[in-house]
Design a protein around this motif. Structure first.
Motif, PDB file in Angstrom:
ATOM      1  N   ALA A  50       0.836  -1.205   0.000  1.00 53.81           N
ATOM      2  CA  ALA A  50       0.000   0.000   0.000  1.00 53.81           C
ATOM      3  C   ALA A  50       0.874   1.260   0.000  1.00 53.81           C
ATOM      4  O   ALA A  50       0.547   2.251  -0.676  1.00 53.81           O
ATOM      5  CB  ALA A  50      -0.925  -0.003   1.208  1.00 53.81           C
ATOM      6  N   MET A  51       1.969   1.223   0.725  1.00 59.93           N
ATOM      7  CA  MET A  51       2.873   2.387   0.740  1.00 59.93           C
ATOM      8  C   MET A  51       3.480   2.613  -0.631  1.00 59.93           C
ATOM      9  O   MET A  51       3.610   3.761  -1.078  1.00 59.93           O
ATOM     10  CB  MET A  51       3.978   2.158   1.779  1.00 59.93           C
ATOM     11  N   ARG A  52       3.834   1.530  -1.311  1.00 58.89           N
ATOM     12  CA  ARG A  52       4.372   1.691  -2.667  1.00 58.89           C
ATOM     13  C   ARG A  52       3.329   2.276  -3.612  1.00 58.89           C
ATOM     14  O   ARG A  52       3.651   3.125  -4.462  1.00 58.89           O
ATOM     15  CB  ARG A  52       4.869   0.340  -3.187  1.00 58.89           C
ATOM     16  N   ARG A  53       2.076   1.839  -3.459  1.00 58.99           N
ATOM     17  CA  ARG A  53       1.020   2.409  -4.319  1.00 58.99           C
ATOM     18  C   ARG A  53       0.836   3.898  -4.036  1.00 58.99           C
ATOM     19  O   ARG A  53       0.657   4.698  -4.968  1.00 58.99           O
ATOM     20  CB  ARG A  53      -0.286   1.651  -4.093  1.00 58.99           C
ATOM     21  N   GLU A  54       0.854   4.281  -2.763  1.00 54.98           N
ATOM     22  CA  GLU A  54       0.718   5.702  -2.423  1.00 54.98           C
ATOM     23  C   GLU A  54       1.895   6.504  -2.964  1.00 54.98           C
ATOM     24  O   GLU A  54       1.718   7.631  -3.449  1.00 54.98           O
ATOM     25  CB  GLU A  54       0.622   5.857  -0.903  1.00 54.98           C
ATOM     26  N   GLN A  55       3.091   5.935  -2.897  1.00 51.92           N
ATOM     27  CA  GLN A  55       4.249   6.637  -3.424  1.00 51.92           C
ATOM     28  C   GLN A  55       4.158   6.802  -4.936  1.00 51.92           C
ATOM     29  O   GLN A  55       4.523   7.855  -5.478  1.00 51.92           O
ATOM     30  CB  GLN A  55       5.525   5.874  -3.041  1.00 51.92           C
ATOM     31  N   GLN A  56       3.661   5.771  -5.604  1.00 52.60           N
ATOM     32  CA  GLN A  56       3.468   5.885  -7.051  1.00 52.60           C
ATOM     33  C   GLN A  56       2.411   6.935  -7.382  1.00 52.60           C
ATOM     34  O   GLN A  56       2.577   7.730  -8.323  1.00 52.60           O
ATOM     35  CB  GLN A  56       3.074   4.525  -7.626  1.00 52.60           C
ATOM     36  N   ALA A  57       1.326   6.934  -6.601  1.00 48.67           N
ATOM     37  CA  ALA A  57       0.290   7.942  -6.826  1.00 48.67           C
ATOM     38  C   ALA A  57       0.839   9.340  -6.569  1.00 48.67           C
ATOM     39  O   ALA A  57       0.545  10.286  -7.313  1.00 48.67           O
ATOM     40  CB  ALA A  57      -0.912   7.663  -5.924  1.00 48.67           C
ATOM     41  N   LEU A  58       1.642   9.486  -5.529  1.00 45.77           N
ATOM     42  CA  LEU A  58       2.227  10.786  -5.229  1.00 45.77           C
ATOM     43  C   LEU A  58       3.177  11.227  -6.332  1.00 45.77           C
ATOM     44  O   LEU A  58       3.187  12.407  -6.720  1.00 45.77           O
ATOM     45  CB  LEU A  58       2.971  10.721  -3.891  1.00 45.77           C
ATOM     46  N   ALA A  59       3.949  10.286  -6.860  1.00 42.02           N
ATOM     47  CA  ALA A  59       4.849  10.627  -7.968  1.00 42.02           C
ATOM     48  C   ALA A  59       4.045  11.065  -9.191  1.00 42.02           C
ATOM     49  O   ALA A  59       4.419  12.021  -9.893  1.00 42.02           O
ATOM     50  CB  ALA A  59       5.735   9.428  -8.311  1.00 42.02           C
ATOM     51  N   GLY A  60       2.911  10.387  -9.456  1.00 39.55           N
ATOM     52  CA  GLY A  60       2.069  10.799 -10.580  1.00 39.55           C
ATOM     53  C   GLY A  60       1.493  12.191 -10.370  1.00 39.55           C
ATOM     54  O   GLY A  60       1.440  13.003 -11.308  1.00 39.55           O
ATOM     55  N   LEU A  61       1.057  12.492  -9.149  1.00 37.15           N
ATOM     56  CA  LEU A  61       0.526  13.821  -8.853  1.00 37.15           C
ATOM     57  C   LEU A  61       1.610  14.889  -8.986  1.00 37.15           C
ATOM     58  O   LEU A  61       1.349  15.988  -9.493  1.00 37.15           O
ATOM     59  CB  LEU A  61      -0.059  13.851  -7.442  1.00 37.15           C
ATOM     60  N   GLN A  62       2.809  14.576  -8.537  1.00 35.59           N
ATOM     61  CA  GLN A  62       3.891  15.548  -8.660  1.00 35.59           C
ATOM     62  C   GLN A  62       4.236  15.812 -10.124  1.00 35.59           C
ATOM     63  O   GLN A  62       4.532  16.953 -10.511  1.00 35.59           O
ATOM     64  CB  GLN A  62       5.113  15.043  -7.892  1.00 35.59           C
ATOM     65  N   GLN A  63       4.173  14.757 -10.935  1.00 35.69           N
ATOM     66  CA  GLN A  63       4.408  14.951 -12.366  1.00 35.69           C
ATOM     67  C   GLN A  63       3.293  15.794 -12.992  1.00 35.69           C
ATOM     68  O   GLN A  63       3.561  16.691 -13.798  1.00 35.69           O
ATOM     69  CB  GLN A  63       4.500  13.593 -13.059  1.00 35.69           C
ATOM     70  N   ARG A  64       2.062  15.522 -12.597  1.00 33.81           N
ATOM     71  CA  ARG A  64       0.937  16.318 -13.105  1.00 33.81           C
ATOM     72  C   ARG A  64       1.046  17.761 -12.608  1.00 33.81           C
ATOM     73  O   ARG A  64       0.726  18.708 -13.349  1.00 33.81           O
ATOM     74  CB  ARG A  64      -0.375  15.697 -12.646  1.00 33.81           C
ATOM     75  N   ARG A  65       1.494  17.943 -11.363  1.00 35.51           N
ATOM     76  CA  ARG A  65       1.683  19.294 -10.844  1.00 35.51           C
ATOM     77  C   ARG A  65       2.685  20.067 -11.710  1.00 35.51           C
ATOM     78  O   ARG A  65       2.460  21.243 -12.033  1.00 35.51           O
ATOM     79  CB  ARG A  65       2.167  19.237  -9.401  1.00 35.51           C
ATOM     80  N   ALA A  66       3.793  19.405 -12.051  1.00 34.09           N
ATOM     81  CA  ALA A  66       4.798  20.072 -12.880  1.00 34.09           C
ATOM     82  C   ALA A  66       4.197  20.477 -14.225  1.00 34.09           C
ATOM     83  O   ALA A  66       4.438  21.589 -14.724  1.00 34.09           O
ATOM     84  CB  ALA A  66       5.996  19.153 -13.078  1.00 34.09           C
ATOM     85  N   THR A  67       3.381  19.599 -14.808  1.00 38.11           N
ATOM     86  CA  THR A  67       2.742  19.916 -16.094  1.00 38.11           C
ATOM     87  C   THR A  67       1.776  21.078 -15.948  1.00 38.11           C
ATOM     88  O   THR A  67       1.756  22.008 -16.779  1.00 38.11           O
ATOM     89  CB  THR A  67       2.015  18.677 -16.632  1.00 38.11           C
ATOM     90  N   LEU A  68       0.954  21.042 -14.896  1.00 39.96           N
ATOM     91  CA  LEU A  68      -0.010  22.122 -14.680  1.00 39.96           C
ATOM     92  C   LEU A  68       0.689  23.449 -14.403  1.00 39.96           C
ATOM     93  O   LEU A  68       0.253  24.504 -14.903  1.00 39.96           O
ATOM     94  CB  LEU A  68      -0.935  21.765 -13.518  1.00 39.96           C
ATOM     95  N   GLU A  69       1.740  23.417 -13.616  1.00 40.00           N
ATOM     96  CA  GLU A  69       2.451  24.653 -13.316  1.00 40.00           C
ATOM     97  C   GLU A  69       3.090  25.244 -14.580  1.00 40.00           C
ATOM     98  O   GLU A  69       3.089  26.466 -14.777  1.00 40.00           O
ATOM     99  CB  GLU A  69       3.510  24.398 -12.248  1.00 40.00           C
ATOM    100  N   ALA A  70       3.628  24.355 -15.449  1.00 43.97           N
ATOM    101  CA  ALA A  70       4.202  24.846 -16.702  1.00 43.97           C
ATOM    102  C   ALA A  70       3.109  25.433 -17.594  1.00 43.97           C
ATOM    103  O   ALA A  70       3.289  26.504 -18.200  1.00 43.97           O
ATOM    104  CB  ALA A  70       4.926  23.710 -17.418  1.00 43.97           C
ATOM    105  N   ASN A  71       1.968  24.775 -17.658  1.00 44.70           N
ATOM    106  CA  ASN A  71       0.851  25.277 -18.465  1.00 44.70           C
ATOM    107  C   ASN A  71       0.326  26.591 -17.889  1.00 44.70           C
ATOM    108  O   ASN A  71       0.015  27.542 -18.635  1.00 44.70           O
ATOM    109  CB  ASN A  71      -0.252  24.231 -18.509  1.00 44.70           C
ATOM    110  N   LEU A  72       0.246  26.654 -16.537  1.00 45.06           N
ATOM    111  CA  LEU A  72      -0.222  27.877 -15.906  1.00 45.06           C
ATOM    112  C   LEU A  72       0.727  29.043 -16.182  1.00 45.06           C
ATOM    113  O   LEU A  72       0.292  30.169 -16.474  1.00 45.06           O
ATOM    114  CB  LEU A  72      -0.362  27.647 -14.402  1.00 45.06           C
ATOM    115  N   SER A  73       2.009  28.760 -16.120  1.00 47.54           N
ATOM    116  CA  SER A  73       2.986  29.814 -16.409  1.00 47.54           C
ATOM    117  C   SER A  73       2.858  30.288 -17.847  1.00 47.54           C
ATOM    118  O   SER A  73       2.913  31.512 -18.129  1.00 47.54           O
ATOM    119  CB  SER A  73       4.392  29.278 -16.148  1.00 47.54           C
ATOM    120  N   ARG A  74       2.644  29.364 -18.767  1.00 55.71           N
ATOM    121  CA  ARG A  74       2.494  29.739 -20.180  1.00 55.71           C
ATOM    122  C   ARG A  74       1.223  30.548 -20.385  1.00 55.71           C
ATOM    123  O   ARG A  74       1.220  31.561 -21.128  1.00 55.71           O
ATOM    124  CB  ARG A  74       2.471  28.471 -21.027  1.00 55.71           C
ATOM    125  N   GLN A  75       0.141  30.156 -19.754  1.00 51.18           N
ATOM    126  CA  GLN A  75      -1.111  30.901 -19.883  1.00 51.18           C
ATOM    127  C   GLN A  75      -0.977  32.313 -19.297  1.00 51.18           C
ATOM    128  O   GLN A  75      -1.507  33.287 -19.855  1.00 51.18           O
ATOM    129  CB  GLN A  75      -2.238  30.148 -19.173  1.00 51.18           C
TER     130      GLN A  75
END
Length: 259
Positions: free
Chosen positions: A93-118
């Motif tokens: 379960a901890m590994r799944r949460e870590q994977q989910a957190l890594a996915g969210l952090q990657q999505r955060r980076a994408t959203l922040e880059a898109n937000l900066s561009r907008q």
């Protein structure tokens, strides 16, 4: 006349098998080597039978204790196995949460880059609209068509501004929701970490309890084996004494008959 002297009575020599019986009794009864009689053999036989009874009772008691210790050991094995599975499930379960957190952090980076561009695009639109708005007096000097084009461009800029603003608001909302998800994942991860620490501590305690139970079971098994071997030896001694006693009684009866 002198009375005639009778020759001394002569008893027949004991047969060889009787001598062997007496020798066997002397070996079995070292405390009284000079009293090789049926009474001595019977006394020794009763002692052996008494010890044999005690040893048999102790063996039976050890058998019951050994079976109980084996059951407790099996229970401990099951507890250790369940504890190990619980730790493994928590770590998964901890590994799944870590994977989910890594996915969210990657999505955060994408959203922040898109937000900066907008935001950059919106800033460019605002600068363009500002330039158009500041040159409004000059538009009067232009032809009617040029003024209409400028108004359309200004309206288009305003439309783009609204779209960029909506996009920025949406991205900001996504980032806020993402942050909330990250906080939830971090909270669950901390809970899982605490649960894993408790489970590992419990697993260590169960393993130690299992080790003690295994040691006790091994000791009981060894004592049981010792008692079993002793019971076999005493059984052989009892049978030998019974045979010796029977032989001595038979020899005594024949000797009495010969007298």
């Amino acid at each position: 006349m002198r009375p005639s002297r009778r020759p001394p009575a002569r008893f027949p020599a004991p047969p060889a098998w009787a001598a062997g019986c007496l020798l066997g009794l002397s070996l079995l009864v070292p405390s009284a080597p000079a009293q090789n009689t049926p009474r001595d053999a019977e006394k020794k036989l009763q002692q052996v039978r008494g010890e044999l009874k005690n040893v048999a009772q102790e063996r039976q008691r050890l058998q019951a204790e050994r079976e109980a210790a084996s059951r407790r050991l099996r229970e401990a094995d099951q507890k250790v196995a369940r504890s190990g599975r619980a730790v493994a499930d928590t770590e998964a379960a901890m590994r799944r949460e870590q994977q989910a957190l890594a996915g969210l952090q990657q999505r955060r980076a994408t959203l922040e880059a898109n937000l900066s561009r907008q935001r950059e695009q919106l800033a460019a639109l605002l600068r363009g609209a500002y330039r158009l708005g500041n040159h409004a007096p000059l538009k009067l000097l232009l032809s009617q068509d040029r003024v209409a084009d400028a108004n359309r461009e200004l309206a288009y800029h305003r439309y783009l501004q609204r779209e960029r603003a909506r996009t920025i608001a949406s991205l900001a909302g996504d980032l806020q929701a993402l942050s909330a998800n990250e906080q939830e994942i971090l909270a669950r991860s901390r809970e899982l970490e605490q649960a894993r620490a408790q489970q590992r501590e419990q697993a260590a305690a169960l393993a130690e309890d299992r080790r003690r139970r295994a040691q006790l079971a091994a000791e009981l098994d060894q004592r049981y084996q010792d008692r079993s071997e002793r019971e076999k030896v005493l059984g052989k001694d009892a049978r030998a004494l019974e045979q010796l006693l029977s032989s001595l009684r038979a020899a005594a009866a024949r000797a009495e008959a010969e007298r």
